[in-house]
Motif scaffolding. Sequence first.
Motif, PDB file in Angstrom:
ATOM      1  N   VAL A 185      -1.968  -1.036  -3.684  1.00 42.39           N
ATOM      2  CA  VAL A 185      -3.242  -0.458  -3.270  1.00 42.39           C
ATOM      3  C   VAL A 185      -3.011   0.987  -2.855  1.00 42.39           C
ATOM      4  CG1 VAL A 185      -5.260  -0.696  -1.785  1.00 42.39           C
ATOM      5  CG2 VAL A 185      -3.977  -2.733  -2.460  1.00 42.39           C
ATOM      6  N   VAL A 186      -3.805   1.899  -3.432  1.00 46.80           N
ATOM      7  CA  VAL A 186      -3.707   3.320  -3.104  1.00 46.80           C
ATOM      8  C   VAL A 186      -5.073   3.822  -2.655  1.00 46.80           C
ATOM      9  CG1 VAL A 186      -1.860   3.694  -4.789  1.00 46.80           C
ATOM     10  CG2 VAL A 186      -4.238   4.093  -5.460  1.00 46.80           C
ATOM     11  N   PRO A 187      -5.128   4.911  -1.902  1.00 44.36           N
ATOM     12  CA  PRO A 187      -6.428   5.478  -1.517  1.00 44.36           C
ATOM     13  C   PRO A 187      -7.186   6.006  -2.726  1.00 44.36           C
ATOM     14  CG  PRO A 187      -4.648   6.377  -0.166  1.00 44.36           C
ATOM     15  CD  PRO A 187      -4.007   5.651  -1.303  1.00 44.36           C
ATOM     16  N   ILE A 188      -8.504   6.005  -2.625  1.00 52.12           N
ATOM     17  CA  ILE A 188      -9.330   6.621  -3.658  1.00 52.12           C
ATOM     18  C   ILE A 188      -8.999   8.116  -3.715  1.00 52.12           C
ATOM     19  CG2 ILE A 188     -11.707   7.187  -4.312  1.00 52.12           C
ATOM     20  CD1 ILE A 188     -12.508   4.553  -2.857  1.00 52.12           C
ATOM     21  N   GLY A 189      -8.802   8.627  -4.920  1.00 52.64           N
ATOM     22  CA  GLY A 189      -8.434  10.031  -5.077  1.00 52.64           C
ATOM     23  C   GLY A 189      -6.951  10.293  -4.923  1.00 52.64           C
ATOM     24  N   ASN A 190      -6.140   9.246  -4.961  1.00 42.46           N
ATOM     25  CA  ASN A 190      -4.688   9.408  -4.843  1.00 42.46           C
ATOM     26  C   ASN A 190      -4.135  10.206  -6.024  1.00 42.46           C
ATOM     27  OD1 ASN A 190      -2.308   8.581  -3.265  1.00 42.46           O
ATOM     28  ND2 ASN A 190      -1.692   7.504  -5.112  1.00 42.46           N
TER      29      ASN A 190
ATOM     30  N   ALA B  11       0.855  -1.187   0.000  1.00 43.00           N
ATOM     31  CA  ALA B  11       0.000   0.000   0.000  1.00 43.00           C
ATOM     32  C   ALA B  11       0.886   1.230   0.000  1.00 43.00           C
ATOM     33  CB  ALA B  11      -0.906   0.001   1.223  1.00 43.00           C
ATOM     34  N   THR B  12       0.372   2.324  -0.553  1.00 41.26           N
ATOM     35  CA  THR B  12       1.206   3.517  -0.698  1.00 41.26           C
ATOM     36  C   THR B  12       0.351   4.731  -1.003  1.00 41.26           C
ATOM     37  OG1 THR B  12       3.170   4.354  -1.886  1.00 41.26           O
ATOM     38  CG2 THR B  12       1.488   3.261  -3.182  1.00 41.26           C
ATOM     39  N   ARG B  13       0.948   5.923  -0.814  1.00 35.92           N
ATOM     40  CA  ARG B  13       0.420   7.140  -1.406  1.00 35.92           C
ATOM     41  C   ARG B  13       1.191   7.465  -2.691  1.00 35.92           C
ATOM     42  NH1 ARG B  13      -3.106  10.544   1.457  1.00 35.92           N
ATOM     43  NH2 ARG B  13      -3.169  11.523  -0.589  1.00 35.92           N
ATOM     44  N   GLY B  14       2.282   6.705  -2.962  1.00 32.84           N
ATOM     45  CA  GLY B  14       2.948   6.903  -4.237  1.00 32.84           C
ATOM     46  C   GLY B  14       4.418   6.568  -4.302  1.00 32.84           C
ATOM     47  N   ASN B  15       5.253   7.156  -3.441  1.00 34.62           N
ATOM     48  CA  ASN B  15       6.700   6.985  -3.602  1.00 34.62           C
ATOM     49  C   ASN B  15       7.170   5.589  -3.210  1.00 34.62           C
ATOM     50  OD1 ASN B  15       7.062   9.568  -4.622  1.00 34.62           O
ATOM     51  ND2 ASN B  15       7.387  10.460  -2.602  1.00 34.62           N
ATOM     52  N   HIS B  16       6.655   5.044  -2.115  1.00 34.25           N
ATOM     53  CA  HIS B  16       6.973   3.662  -1.745  1.00 34.25           C
ATOM     54  C   HIS B  16       6.512   2.718  -2.847  1.00 34.25           C
ATOM     55  CE1 HIS B  16       7.144  -0.083   0.523  1.00 34.25           C
ATOM     56  NE2 HIS B  16       5.851  -0.234   0.356  1.00 34.25           N
ATOM     57  N   GLY B  17       5.306   2.934  -3.360  1.00 34.34           N
ATOM     58  CA  GLY B  17       4.787   2.071  -4.414  1.00 34.34           C
ATOM     59  C   GLY B  17       5.620   2.122  -5.678  1.00 34.34           C
ATOM     60  N   GLN B  18       6.063   3.319  -6.054  1.00 42.00           N
ATOM     61  CA  GLN B  18       6.929   3.422  -7.223  1.00 42.00           C
ATOM     62  C   GLN B  18       8.229   2.656  -7.014  1.00 42.00           C
ATOM     63  OE1 GLN B  18       7.190   7.326  -9.375  1.00 42.00           O
ATOM     64  NE2 GLN B  18       5.949   8.037  -7.662  1.00 42.00           N
TER      65      GLN B  18
END
Length: 317
Positions: A97-102, A74-81
């Motif tokens: 998995v990211v939050p809705i509206g990420n 799960a991430t808001r972006g940088n970990h996921g990238q």
Amino acid sequence: MFDIGELREAQAVVGKHMQPTAQIAWPLLAQRLGAQAWVKHENHNPTGAFKVRGGLTYVDHLVRYSGAVSLVTATRGNHGQSIALAGGLYGVPVTIVVPIGNSVEKNAAMRAYGAELIEHGRDFDASRDEARRLSGERGALMVPSFDRNLVVGVATYALELLTAIPDLDLLYVPIGLGSGIVGCIMVRDLLGLKTRIIGVQSTGAPSYALSFAAGHPVPTNDAVTNADGMATRVPDPVAVEMINKGADRIVTVSDDEVAEAIRIYWSDTHNLAEGGGAAALAAALQERERIQGKKVGLVLSGGNIDAALFQSWLYPG
């Protein structure tokens, strides 16, 4: 958590895939702060954020010692990238998995690195719960956002910085789940340096600041900030313990202060900073009177900000 030999090994792994990032003393920032200001430019690496280092060491360790499996995180972006890029390099399938509206642009980048992207939940912590459920359902390995094999990779930026400039008086580091600041604390101690390390959080997501004050983990009900890299409700207990032992203090900054720091980075250095990336500068500006004449390090942890948000913060109103 790791020793100097393991840190050097991580440096070698990271070095196979990226060059060391620059640390630059910017004179206009020095004028604003009344202090010598060294910026560690983690916005200049392959994913535009420091997390890529941890993704590389985590997946490398997994493939070498556990065999390749599929991964969920799960991430808001940088970990996921970081996990998506590393998974692609090592041939390991990744679901994120990211939050809705990420962030639209971070989502696009993760897909471009080859990850399957799922939007679920109102914030990072809800997405993390769904990722855990999904990992069990699929028999995949759940990759946490704070883990020893992530921290040792992330710590390589601190090794670069504190080897190049060992006499920093202060180092300001943004806190999401804590891998960056824990890595800085570990490297500082392993090198036997005296640099005081200051964590930075959002006023709208202050779980680690509250945990530092209380002496134990303190979750919050909400994490409301446009600086998505710092939007964490539930702190990691291991990170809390290490931060509470090794950090000098934690400063909280508002979104308005972060926006001002983003504008200053753009005008004074022509560098793009995301919210979490600008937080260290925002904290140093808040503490301007306290740091006069000091040699100060600022971790610009990333530059992955959506164009619309950047424009709204660069030109408010």
